[in-house]
Enzyme design. Structure first.
Site, PDB file in Angstrom:
ATOM      1  N   TRP A 223       8.191   2.369  -0.133  1.00 61.42           N
ATOM      2  CA  TRP A 223       7.852   3.666  -0.723  1.00 61.42           C
ATOM      3  C   TRP A 223       8.880   3.996  -1.795  1.00 61.42           C
ATOM      4  O   TRP A 223      10.089   3.837  -1.587  1.00 61.42           O
ATOM      5  CB  TRP A 223       7.854   4.726   0.386  1.00 61.42           C
ATOM      6  CG  TRP A 223       7.603   6.123  -0.057  1.00 61.42           C
ATOM      7  CD1 TRP A 223       6.612   6.561  -0.888  1.00 61.42           C
ATOM      8  CD2 TRP A 223       8.360   7.285   0.305  1.00 61.42           C
ATOM      9  NE1 TRP A 223       6.690   7.933  -1.057  1.00 61.42           N
ATOM     10  CE2 TRP A 223       7.752   8.401  -0.336  1.00 61.42           C
ATOM     11  CE3 TRP A 223       9.466   7.492   1.128  1.00 61.42           C
ATOM     12  CZ2 TRP A 223       8.239   9.693  -0.190  1.00 61.42           C
ATOM     13  CZ3 TRP A 223       9.943   8.783   1.285  1.00 61.42           C
ATOM     14  CH2 TRP A 223       9.341   9.865   0.626  1.00 61.42           C
TER      15      TRP A 223
ATOM     16  N   LYS B 292       0.332  13.772   6.951  1.00 61.08           N
ATOM     17  CA  LYS B 292      -0.962  13.098   6.956  1.00 61.08           C
ATOM     18  C   LYS B 292      -1.738  13.379   8.230  1.00 61.08           C
ATOM     19  O   LYS B 292      -2.897  13.788   8.191  1.00 61.08           O
ATOM     20  CB  LYS B 292      -0.777  11.583   6.795  1.00 61.08           C
ATOM     21  CG  LYS B 292      -0.580  11.111   5.365  1.00 61.08           C
ATOM     22  CD  LYS B 292       0.786  11.477   4.834  1.00 61.08           C
ATOM     23  CE  LYS B 292       1.018  10.925   3.435  1.00 61.08           C
ATOM     24  NZ  LYS B 292       2.353  11.291   2.921  1.00 61.08           N
TER      25      LYS B 292
ATOM     26  N   ASP C 169      10.527   4.858   9.708  1.00 55.03           N
ATOM     27  CA  ASP C 169       9.864   5.896   8.935  1.00 55.03           C
ATOM     28  C   ASP C 169       8.408   5.935   9.395  1.00 55.03           C
ATOM     29  O   ASP C 169       7.637   5.015   9.139  1.00 55.03           O
ATOM     30  CB  ASP C 169       9.950   5.591   7.443  1.00 55.03           C
ATOM     31  CG  ASP C 169       9.344   6.698   6.587  1.00 55.03           C
ATOM     32  OD1 ASP C 169       8.833   7.682   7.147  1.00 55.03           O
ATOM     33  OD2 ASP C 169       9.371   6.563   5.345  1.00 55.03           O
TER      34      ASP C 169
END
Length: 426
Positions: free
Chosen positions: A152, A269, A233
């Site tokens: 990311w 999310k 993560d």
């Protein structure tokens, strides 16, 4: 350097001499964020066929932001039953933090039973990572952090901004569109003892390629042998397999076998709370006493950054997760979303292959989660953006979660045109 008027000129009338400040004059213009800047370019595009597949946010088939039914139920409840707007404690909403730990570690977790997890609510998953980075910098003796290549885009910035040395470990083989397991393990084997290794818990961003359970076992054993510290993560729990427990499998494996680890957890999310900024940072310790001391040191870091986290998203999440029936319906919504993402992947692959686009496109369906790492080159991506108005990251990542069924053929034709260098049937 900041320049001020010379003392001998300080008494001149304003009409004769205006005071000028040059403290900020030499600050250069920063480049736009590669993801958020893409969104601005998309907004400025006047094409009716434009597609924004850059930002990792789930959209319905109508192109709208998804509001979970259980979240809307929570909003309706608190509209009728307002709660006090007092500050939360520095480490956040205690009930939320406890349930967040259950979601990620499992209700049968020995670490939860032993009370050896220090948990603090954070401002999104990014905030959780930033807290962890500050803690690593201040308290760990080997402040080197390893991230996957690719990863990311914000990972490197977060850890470097905290003053940490960031290194990359091989992760993705672009020639085979597969995990580079040999390179991954080799890099970890050469990492210094005490180094922190950032691992994507599931639905790796940007590749969509996760290790198998057997590969996770190998990674875990090597990290035990090399005395490395995992930092997971978890941004997409529930968006990979569609099952919160399955998607937490790697974390729970490591938690059973290792004495210490970090987990940075996002609810952007899997509860659709993007703009509410809800996350949690967990530090699993060897025992309850250590966890207490760790949390006591996490709190001053948070206090210096933003004092305490927002209350509203934590109240919403607690309302959903604390009731078994609402939690069941939440999990069903996640399962339905994941089923739709799989369908979109299947339809996109079929459309690309139907066009006869050169290459092997099986990775579109073997990858999981919100993203597809298409394999398009930077020059092909430029064609996608400039000619076909399909906005995507320069590394070839597209957000399957931003795709509508009616746009699949257009996207497949654009990919064909970019790959062949010819005119697609648009």
């Amino acid at each position: 350097r900041c320049t001020h008027p010379h003392p001998s000129r300080a008494t001149q009338p304003p009409a004769q001499k205006k005071k000028k400040m040059a403290c900020f004059a030499n600050i250069s213009l920063a480049p736009p964020d590669p993801i958020l800047g893409l969104a601005e370019a998309f907004k400025a595009d006047q094409s009716e066929r434009k597609l924004n597949l850059g930002i990792g946010a789930y959209r319905t088939d109508e192109g709208l932001s998804k509001i979970f039914n259980v979240v809307q139920e929570a909003e309706d409840h608190f509209a009728q039953h307002p709660y006090p707007k007092d500050y939360l404690p520095i480490h956040g909403h205690a009930g939320f933090c406890e349930l967040a730990a259950h979601v990620i570690f499992g209700s049968d977790s020995p670490a939860i039973a032993n009370k050896s997890i220090a948990s603090a609510q954070a401002v999104g998953g990014t905030g959780a990572l930033r807290i962890a980075a500050a803690f690593i910098k201040r308290f760990l003796y080997s402040p080197s952090v390893f991230v996957s290549n690719p990863t990311w885009g914000n990972h490197i910035k977060i850890f470097e901004d905290a003053g940490l040395s960031v290194h990359k470990y091989p992760y993705y083989d672009s020639q085979r569109n597969a995990l580079n397991m040999d390179g991954f393990l080799s890099a970890l084997n050469n990492a210094s003892e005490g180094s922190v290794v950032v691992l994507h818990a599931c639905a790796h961003n940007p590749t969509g390629m996760d290790p198998t359970p057997e590969q996770w076992e190998s990674i875990c054993q090597l990290m035990i042998d090399r005395k490395l510290i995992p930092l997971f993560d978890s941004a997409y729990q529930g968006f990979a397999d569609g099952d919160l427990d399955v998607d937490a499998g790697a974390i729970r494996l490591f938690a059973r076998r290792m004495p210490e680890l970090f987990v940075c957890q996002s609810f952007s999310k899997n509860l659709g709370l993007y703009g509410e900024r809800l996350g949690c940072m967990h530090v699993m310790c060897a025992d309850q006493e250590t966890a207490g001391r760790v949390l006591s040191q996490v709190k001053p870091l948070i206090r210096a950054m933003y004092s305490n986290p927002p209350k509203h998203p934590a109240v919403l999440a607690h309302f959903v997760m604390s009731d078994p029936e609402r939690a069941r319906r939440w999990k069903k919504e996640l399962s339905d979303i994941t089923d739709r993402l799989r369908m979109l992947r299947r339809q996109l692959r079929e459309a690309i292959e139907r066009n006869g686009t050169p290459g092997d496109w099986s990775h579109v369906t073997t990858q999981i989660g919100m993203f597809s790492f298409t394999g398009l080159t930077p020059s092909q991506v430029k064609t996608m953006v400039n000619k076909y108005h399909v906005y995507m990251l320069s590394n070839g990542r597209i957000s399957i979660a931003g795709l509508r069924a009616k746009d699949i053929d257009y996207l497949a034709n654009a990919i064909h045109g970019a790959v062949t260098g010819g005119t697609s049937s648009l």
